[in-house]
Design an enzyme around this catalytic site. Structure first.
Site, mmCIF file in Angstrom:
data_model
loop_
_atom_site.group_PDB
_atom_site.id
_atom_site.type_symbol
_atom_site.label_atom_id
_atom_site.label_comp_id
_atom_site.label_asym_id
_atom_site.label_seq_id
_atom_site.Cartn_x
_atom_site.Cartn_y
_atom_site.Cartn_z
ATOM 1 N N CYS A 111 0.814 -1.273 -0.069
ATOM 2 C CA CYS A 111 0.035 -0.108 0.003
ATOM 3 C C CYS A 111 0.806 1.303 -0.030
ATOM 4 C CB CYS A 111 -0.843 0.201 1.117
ATOM 5 S SG CYS A 111 -1.924 -1.470 1.342
ATOM 6 N N HIS A 248 -3.434 7.026 2.340
ATOM 7 C CA HIS A 248 -3.908 5.799 1.697
ATOM 8 C C HIS A 248 -5.329 5.575 2.337
ATOM 9 C CE1 HIS A 248 -4.124 1.336 0.887
ATOM 10 N NE2 HIS A 248 -3.769 1.346 2.334
ATOM 11 N N ASN A 278 -10.377 -0.371 -0.008
ATOM 12 C CA ASN A 278 -8.835 -0.295 0.015
ATOM 13 C C ASN A 278 -8.250 -0.962 -1.283
ATOM 14 O OD1 ASN A 278 -6.137 -0.715 0.523
ATOM 15 N ND2 ASN A 278 -6.397 -1.529 2.587
HETATM 16 O O1 UT7 Z 1 -3.646 -1.558 3.541
HETATM 17 C C1 UT7 Z 1 -3.441 -2.182 4.565
HETATM 18 C C2 UT7 Z 1 -3.913 -1.616 5.499
HETATM 19 N N1 UT7 Z 1 -4.831 -2.419 6.541
HETATM 20 C C3 UT7 Z 1 -5.606 -1.826 7.317
HETATM 21 O O2 UT7 Z 1 -5.615 -0.540 7.579
HETATM 22 C C4 UT7 Z 1 -6.358 -2.566 8.254
HETATM 23 C C5 UT7 Z 1 -6.403 -2.116 9.598
HETATM 24 N N2 UT7 Z 1 -7.278 -2.438 10.490
HETATM 25 C C6 UT7 Z 1 -8.494 -2.235 10.325
HETATM 26 O O3 UT7 Z 1 -9.082 -1.491 9.524
HETATM 27 C C7 UT7 Z 1 -9.346 -3.138 11.471
HETATM 28 O O4 UT7 Z 1 -8.594 -3.777 12.495
HETATM 29 C C8 UT7 Z 1 -10.527 -3.983 10.812
HETATM 30 C C9 UT7 Z 1 -11.388 -3.407 10.052
HETATM 31 C C10 UT7 Z 1 -9.815 -4.911 9.844
HETATM 32 C C11 UT7 Z 1 -11.159 -4.893 11.743
HETATM 33 O O5 UT7 Z 1 -11.895 -4.068 12.596
HETATM 34 P P1 UT7 Z 1 -11.703 -4.262 14.241
HETATM 35 O O6 UT7 Z 1 -12.591 -3.458 15.131
HETATM 36 O O7 UT7 Z 1 -10.518 -4.461 14.825
HETATM 37 O O8 UT7 Z 1 -12.689 -5.801 14.386
HETATM 38 P P2 UT7 Z 1 -11.979 -7.305 14.811
HETATM 39 O O9 UT7 Z 1 -11.199 -7.914 14.033
HETATM 40 O O10 UT7 Z 1 -11.595 -7.072 16.179
HETATM 41 O O11 UT7 Z 1 -13.417 -8.014 14.779
HETATM 42 C C12 UT7 Z 1 -14.389 -7.853 15.613
HETATM 43 C C13 UT7 Z 1 -15.530 -8.766 15.345
HETATM 44 C C14 UT7 Z 1 -15.136 -10.144 15.380
HETATM 45 O O12 UT7 Z 1 -16.385 -10.829 16.081
HETATM 46 P P3 UT7 Z 1 -16.282 -11.467 17.868
HETATM 47 O O13 UT7 Z 1 -14.826 -12.414 18.057
HETATM 48 O O14 UT7 Z 1 -16.303 -10.215 18.337
HETATM 49 O O15 UT7 Z 1 -17.425 -12.097 17.874
HETATM 50 C C15 UT7 Z 1 -15.185 -10.513 13.922
HETATM 51 O O16 UT7 Z 1 -15.287 -12.007 13.540
HETATM 52 O O17 UT7 Z 1 -16.055 -8.471 14.228
HETATM 53 C C16 UT7 Z 1 -16.064 -9.748 13.310
HETATM 54 N N3 UT7 Z 1 -16.010 -9.551 11.941
HETATM 55 C C17 UT7 Z 1 -17.117 -9.535 11.173
HETATM 56 N N4 UT7 Z 1 -18.397 -9.115 11.112
HETATM 57 C C18 UT7 Z 1 -19.172 -9.014 10.169
HETATM 58 C C19 UT7 Z 1 -14.912 -9.456 11.298
HETATM 59 N N5 UT7 Z 1 -15.204 -9.153 10.088
HETATM 60 C C20 UT7 Z 1 -16.353 -9.207 9.746
HETATM 61 C C21 UT7 Z 1 -17.278 -9.022 8.556
HETATM 62 N N6 UT7 Z 1 -18.608 -8.723 9.292
HETATM 63 N N7 UT7 Z 1 -16.781 -8.703 7.584
#
Ligand code: UT7
Length: 321
Positions: A111, A248, A278
């Site tokens: 990225c 980005h 993204n």
């Molecule tokens: O260019 C590269 C750059 N990448 C990034 O910048 C990514 C940076 N990170 C992020 O943007 C965030 O960490 C994410 C958007 C990827 C994730 O957000 P989060 O608030 O950190 O969520 P999480 O991974 O802690 O997941 C929370 C919950 C989980 O469920 P439980 O374990 O709490 O029951 C996941 O299973 O959300 C669930 N989950 C979803 N639910 C519905 C994960 N993906 C999804 C989804 N739909 N697509």
């Protein structure tokens, strides 16, 4: 002598896939995706190749710059998802454009790729080696996604952006910051195809992108504001003098956090994340073209471009438009 961006272009695949569309094929929802990321839809390539999208973006950038493909000395393509392992995207593009006089090679800094390619072009221009350089950033990331893994596949989109850079005595790139930390590479990973020579036995398994979202999030909100501040200071500006910050486009919460840490109003951070998701190396040049086409850039404006991502890598440049 400075390196000035003289033309921009971008191209997105025709197929738009909304969060609601995704919720029909996996366990997710518009509410989750849009509240956690700011993404509402993305373009996914169905008919288009990355070379098609890059060619379209490049032709727009060349037209705005007022030069022909035959004038190009160099083509740098930033991508991690070229159509082929060989030849490179930049060589395919050279052939499509008929840019017979250009040397062409790809750069993979995920990225941060467009920033790293732009910064490489800047060095070639300031050294006086080349005058007309096409810098492209683009991805078809949808082919590298595990479509069973809702935590990653909903975040990414496909597309390409381009910029033509040339030497200029007045405006252009004033400072650049780059960084890499390979020790944290596991946070955002995609293995290449496995070794398949006759002496290994486990050669066929394919790998897809996997990400420790929270690690990448923490890295981004700590590293990006510092990279921006360093680039702005090196350029001799104060952060509140910057007209536009083109970051980005990974997550609206990351951009909000950077704006807050820099104490700059969010209005100075244009976004197209909601419609594009993204696009890794494509995201900064597509956003640059988006603001350029909408007349949001004026001669002399102070602009910061910043990228961050796999590697881990990060980069920022401060320029006058
Ligand atoms: O260019 C590269 C750059 N990448 C990034 O910048 C990514 C940076 N990170 C992020 O943007 C965030 O960490 C994410 C958007 C990827 C994730 O957000 P989060 O608030 O950190 O969520 P999480 O991974 O802690 O997941 C929370 C919950 C989980 O469920 P439980 O374990 O709490 O029951 C996941 O299973 O959300 C669930 N989950 C979803 N639910 C519905 C994960 N993906 C999804 C989804 N739909 N697509």
């Amino acid at each position: 002598m400075k390196t000035r961006i003289c033309g921009t272009g971008s191209a997105l695949p025709a197929r738009v896939v909304t969060n609601d569309d995704l919720s029909k094929i996996m366990d997710t929802s518009d509410a989750w995706i849009s509240s956690r990321t700011g993404i509402r839809s993305r373009h996914l390539a169905v008919e288009e190749t990355l070379t098609d999208l890059s060619e379209k973006a490049a032709l727009q950038a060349l037209e705005e710059a007022g030069i022909e493909p035959g004038d190009l000395d160099m083509i740098l393509a930033a991508t991690l998802s070229a159509d082929k392992l060989l030849p490179s995207l930049s060589c395919e593009l050279q052939s499509r454009l008929g840019a017979v006089g250009a040397v062409a090679f790809d750069i993979n800094a995920a990225c941060s790729g467009f920033l790293f390619a732009l910064q490489t072009a800047d060095v070639y221009i300031r050294c006086g080696t080349y005058r007309n350089i096409l810098v492209v950033g683009g991805e078809i990331l949808s082919k590298l996604m595990d479509w069973q893994d809702r935590s990653t596949c909903v975040l990414f989109g496909d597309g390409a952006g381009a910029a033509v850079v040339r030497p200029d005595e007045g405006c252009g790139i004033l400072s650049s910051i780059q960084g890499s930390d390979g020790s944290r590479g596991e946070a955002l990973l995609c293995e290449n195809r496995k070794n398949n020579n006759p002496y290994v036995t486990n050669g066929t398994e394919l790998s897809y992108v996997s990400m420790d979202g929270q690690e990448v999030y923490k890295f981004a909100v700590r590293t990006v504001p510092k990279a921006i501040l360093d680039a702005v200071e090196k350029a001799g500006f104060a952060v509140d003098e910057i007209d536009l910050f083109l970051l980005h486009q990974a997550n609206i919460r990351i951009i909000e956090s950077v704006a807050k840490r820099l104490k700059v109003p969010l209005e100075r951070f244009p976004m197209n994340l909601a419609e594009c998701g993204n696009i890794s190396a494509g995201s900064v040049p597509i956003l640059l073209d988006y603001v350029n086409r909408r007349g949001m850039l004026h001669p002399g404006d102070k602009v910061v471009l910043a990228g961050f991502g796999a590697g881990l890598t990060w980069g920022a440049s401060a320029l006058t438009w």
